[in-house]
Design a protein around this motif. Structure first.
Motif, PDB file in Angstrom:
ATOM      1  N   PHE A   1       0.826  -1.206   0.000  1.00 58.67           N
ATOM      2  CA  PHE A   1       0.000   0.000   0.000  1.00 58.67           C
ATOM      3  C   PHE A   1       0.864   1.263   0.000  1.00 58.67           C
ATOM      4  O   PHE A   1       0.629   2.191  -0.787  1.00 58.67           O
ATOM      5  CB  PHE A   1      -0.933  -0.039   1.213  1.00 58.67           C
TER       6      PHE A   1
ATOM      7  N   ALA B   1      -1.626   7.100  -9.294  1.00 59.13           N
ATOM      8  CA  ALA B   1      -2.011   8.408  -8.790  1.00 59.13           C
ATOM      9  C   ALA B   1      -1.010   8.871  -7.732  1.00 59.13           C
ATOM     10  O   ALA B   1      -1.293   9.736  -6.921  1.00 59.13           O
ATOM     11  CB  ALA B   1      -3.412   8.339  -8.188  1.00 59.13           C
TER      12      ALA B   1
ATOM     13  N   ILE C   1       2.818   9.864  -5.765  1.00 63.08           N
ATOM     14  CA  ILE C   1       3.655  11.054  -5.672  1.00 63.08           C
ATOM     15  C   ILE C   1       4.730  11.075  -6.754  1.00 63.08           C
ATOM     16  O   ILE C   1       5.020  12.112  -7.354  1.00 63.08           O
ATOM     17  CB  ILE C   1       4.319  11.089  -4.277  1.00 63.08           C
TER      18      ILE C   1
ATOM     19  N   ALA D   1       3.300  12.143  -9.982  1.00 64.03           N
ATOM     20  CA  ALA D   1       3.003  13.580  -9.938  1.00 64.03           C
ATOM     21  C   ALA D   1       4.279  14.386 -10.159  1.00 64.03           C
ATOM     22  O   ALA D   1       4.296  15.388 -10.881  1.00 64.03           O
ATOM     23  CB  ALA D   1       2.372  13.934  -8.596  1.00 64.03           C
TER      24      ALA D   1
ATOM     25  N   VAL E   1       5.542   8.364   4.231  1.00 66.71           N
ATOM     26  CA  VAL E   1       4.586   8.820   3.227  1.00 66.71           C
ATOM     27  C   VAL E   1       3.170   8.354   3.575  1.00 66.71           C
ATOM     28  O   VAL E   1       2.207   9.118   3.481  1.00 66.71           O
ATOM     29  CB  VAL E   1       5.006   8.311   1.826  1.00 66.71           C
TER      30      VAL E   1
ATOM     31  N   TYR F   1      -0.046  10.656   4.307  1.00 63.08           N
ATOM     32  CA  TYR F   1      -1.260  10.385   3.528  1.00 63.08           C
ATOM     33  C   TYR F   1      -2.478  10.262   4.435  1.00 63.08           C
ATOM     34  O   TYR F   1      -3.561  10.740   4.119  1.00 63.08           O
ATOM     35  CB  TYR F   1      -1.052   9.089   2.740  1.00 63.08           C
TER      36      TYR F   1
ATOM     37  N   TRP G   1      -4.775  13.485  -1.563  1.00 58.40           N
ATOM     38  CA  TRP G   1      -3.406  13.526  -2.082  1.00 58.40           C
ATOM     39  C   TRP G   1      -3.344  12.637  -3.307  1.00 58.40           C
ATOM     40  O   TRP G   1      -2.833  11.548  -3.282  1.00 58.40           O
ATOM     41  CB  TRP G   1      -2.436  13.043  -0.996  1.00 58.40           C
ATOM     42  N   VAL G   2      -3.930  13.142  -4.385  1.00 60.96           N
ATOM     43  CA  VAL G   2      -3.974  12.357  -5.609  1.00 60.96           C
ATOM     44  C   VAL G   2      -3.322  13.155  -6.723  1.00 60.96           C
ATOM     45  O   VAL G   2      -3.709  14.289  -6.995  1.00 60.96           O
ATOM     46  CB  VAL G   2      -5.440  12.020  -5.987  1.00 60.96           C
ATOM     47  N   LYS G   3      -2.325  12.557  -7.342  1.00 63.01           N
ATOM     48  CA  LYS G   3      -1.650  13.163  -8.492  1.00 63.01           C
ATOM     49  C   LYS G   3      -1.050  14.533  -8.190  1.00 63.01           C
ATOM     50  O   LYS G   3      -0.960  15.391  -9.063  1.00 63.01           O
ATOM     51  CB  LYS G   3      -2.603  13.252  -9.694  1.00 63.01           C
ATOM     52  N   THR G   4      -0.708  14.790  -6.945  1.00 62.99           N
ATOM     53  CA  THR G   4       0.010  16.018  -6.616  1.00 62.99           C
ATOM     54  C   THR G   4       1.261  15.639  -5.830  1.00 62.99           C
ATOM     55  O   THR G   4       1.328  14.546  -5.268  1.00 62.99           O
ATOM     56  CB  THR G   4      -0.844  16.970  -5.751  1.00 62.99           C
ATOM     57  N   ILE G   5       2.222  16.575  -5.806  1.00 65.76           N
ATOM     58  CA  ILE G   5       3.462  16.256  -5.111  1.00 65.76           C
ATOM     59  C   ILE G   5       3.257  16.363  -3.601  1.00 65.76           C
ATOM     60  O   ILE G   5       3.785  15.570  -2.830  1.00 65.76           O
ATOM     61  CB  ILE G   5       4.598  17.180  -5.592  1.00 65.76           C
TER      62      ILE G   5
ATOM     63  N   GLY H   1      -8.627   4.410   0.059  1.00 67.59           N
ATOM     64  CA  GLY H   1      -7.208   4.605   0.348  1.00 67.59           C
ATOM     65  C   GLY H   1      -6.950   5.329   1.661  1.00 67.59           C
ATOM     66  O   GLY H   1      -6.083   4.940   2.439  1.00 67.59           O
TER      67      GLY H   1
END
Lengths: 274, 271
Positions: A109, A118, A120, A123, B27, B31, B37-41, B230
């Motif tokens: 996970f 999706a 980090i 991104a 991480v 989270y 927190w999807v598709k961003t740094i 998630g």
């Protein structure tokens, strides 16, 4: 004799009930055809079906690469660990122990959050306008995932070995005029090598038997021997327990041979020592 | 390389390893506190919402209770199987130890996925509750941990004399064992129990395949959440991690507390 029997009874019962009997039945079942008669049909299927040989190839490839890389990192890590203060050592060993028990679903996970579609990493790549270079659900991604528990495991196995090396040997050999390289090649290497071989076999066997991490990370999209066995047991319509038994029998035989060989290497060294 | 320089290199290596191994965990923790927190740094915002949602759900408590009982039962069975044997091997018959060594490589030669295949083949049709088989099987697979921790507890003292004195004084063997031996190895027993409990608490392969997901334990719940929600899964993972960290802390404390006098006697002997 009577007390001896009492002492060994609980363990003996446990070993018979959930190890010897199931494994025996498993081996027998692996030789059974669909109608229950003796046959080698299952074994024939294992080697002749492409999907099954792919599982074997994947397992071997991932385990070999993951255990070699992890072994190298673990050797460096275990060496570094011996150089630290005793108190720090103890704490770090507990931490390594903890991070190896993080394996499985939690690890998969976490890696999906980091490297998933999706995640980090993607991104970051998108933000920097770089192409997608790394896929966590792939062979190489799974190999990377394995290193997260193989490295700490390797360090925990190797650390006691390195800790036993006597620092006086180095002084003696340098007094006798040996160069560091010579010392390493003629003194340290022969002492440590058998242990490294043994640890390698354990890491390899551990990687080969990994089900939870692979399954949680890739579902059934990446087939390895353990995930294949899982599907054969659990797969509803496609379930085929005798075939799972065949795979499991081959696996157990192969792993016992490898671990036995690894053990043999260190054992022979000990005998020479004595 | 001078010793000082090599220590610096060693520290660097360990720091690097530490970062590498800790990154996924850190991480996941971040989270679990993120609004999304999807598709961003970086996460969009921070919140405790997911924690209150998960902890308030009735499933969560049920799952913890199941895993806890599994851990407890497994620990008891593992102790009952191994305490007498390790005691006997260390005190009366050290040769037995070489036979017990096969147990320490068991998880490598017969890992869970292989064992569960045999268990299903044997027990699937038999009218024995699968949960009993599960507890026994987890106990078997946790034996290496139990064995090693218990075996360490017997190093360095004359337990045979202690035990036989108690027998001479009229205790039954069982009573003598409980009264004289157990108090002297309690640190080792505690370490063994904690390790066994932790491994059973986080068991996945056997539980999932043997009971087909009907008995939802921590890891099975975690896997289900991971597929559907998630955020909730990251909260559960973080809680699980804190649990592991807590156990490790206890282990460190036990080891430091009990190894301290031990070490000084060793050093004294050297002098």
């Amino acid at each position: 004799m009577k007390t001896r029997l009492k002492v060994f009874f609980p363990l003996g019962l446990l070993v018979v009930l959930v190890l010897l009997l199931p494994i025996t039945v498993m081996i027998i079942a692996s030789f059974q055809s669909a109608d229950g008669s003796f046959s080698l049909e299952n074994y024939h299927q294992v080697v002749s079906t492409r999907y099954y040989t792919e599982a074997i190839r994947n397992s071997l490839a991932i385990s070999l690469v993951a255990s070699v890389i992890s072994l190298i990192i673990a050797i460096i890590g275990a060496w570094a660990l011996t150089r630290l203060a005793p108190k720090t050592k103890n704490i770090l060993i507990s931490l390594f122990n903890m991070s190896s028990s993080f394996a499985g679903v939690p690890l998969a996970f976490s890696l999906i959050i980091l490297f998933g579609n999706a995640g980090i990493w993607q991104a970051l790549m998108t933000a920097l306008h770089l192409p997608r270079t790394f896929e966590i659900y792939s062979l190489s991604g799974t190999t990377l995932a394995y290193t997260f528990f193989e490295v700490p495991l390797g360090i925990m196995f190797l650390f006691p070995v390195f800790e036993e090396l006597n620092p006086e040997w180095k002084e003696i050999s340098s007094v006798l005029g040996a160069k560091p390289m010579f010392f390493f090649k003629k003194v340290i290497f022969p002492v440590v090598l058998p242990n490294i071989v043994e640890v390698f076999t354990l890491l390899f066997a551990n990687a080969m038997g990994t089900y939870e991490t692979t399954f949680a990370l890739t579902g059934n999209s990446l087939v390895t021997i353990p995930t294949l066995i899982g599907t054969l047991i659990d797969g509803g319509l496609t379930a085929n327990v005798p075939l799972a038994c065949t795979f499991a029998t081959l696996f157990a035989l192969f792993m016992t041979a490898i671990v036995w060989l690894g053990n043999r290497v260190t054992r022979s060294k000990r005998e020479v020592k004595a | 390389m001078s010793p000082k320089a090599s220590t610096r290199v060693a520290r660097g290596i360990i720091t690097f390893l530490f970062i590498y191994l800790a990154t996924p965990i850190v991480v996941t923790m971040i989270y679990s506190f993120s609004t999304s927190w999807v598709k961003t740094i970086l996460p969009n915002g921070l919140t405790l919402k997911w924690y209150s949602e998960l902890v308030a759900s009735p499933e969560f408590m049920a799952v913890l209770l199941r895993s806890f009982s599994l851990g407890l039962l497994t620990t008891l069975i593992a102790m009952a199987c191994f305490l007498p044997v390790v005691f006997y091997a260390n005190v009366y018959n050290p040769q037995v130890k070489s036979h017990l060594r096969f147990i320490t490589v068991l998880p490598f030669t017969i890992p869970g996925i292989i064992l569960v295949t045999g268990l299903i083949q044997l027990y699937a049709e038999l009218p024995i509750p699968k949960i009993i088989i599960l507890v026994l099987a987890i106990s078997l697979l946790s034996l290496p941990l139990t064995y090693q921790a218990l075996d360490n507890a017997f190093i360095g003292r004359d337990f045979r004399a202690m035990f036989e004195q108690a027998l001479v004084l009229g205790d039954s063997p069982f009573k003598a064992f409980v009264k004289v031996i157990i108090p002297n190895i309690r640190a080792g027993v505690l370490v063994a129990m904690l390790l066994t409990f932790t491994s059973a608490f986080g068991e996945y392969v056997l539980t999932n395949l043997l009971l087909g997901g009907n008995f939802e334990t921590l890891k099975i719940y975690m896997y289900r959440l991971m597929r559907s929600n998630g955020q909730a899964s990251s909260v559960l993972t973080t809680i699980y991690f804190i649990f592991l960290a807590f156990i490790s802390l206890i282990l460190i404390l036990i080891m430091q507390h009990y190894s301290a006098p031990h070490k000084s006697t060793k050093e004294g002997a050297k002098k």
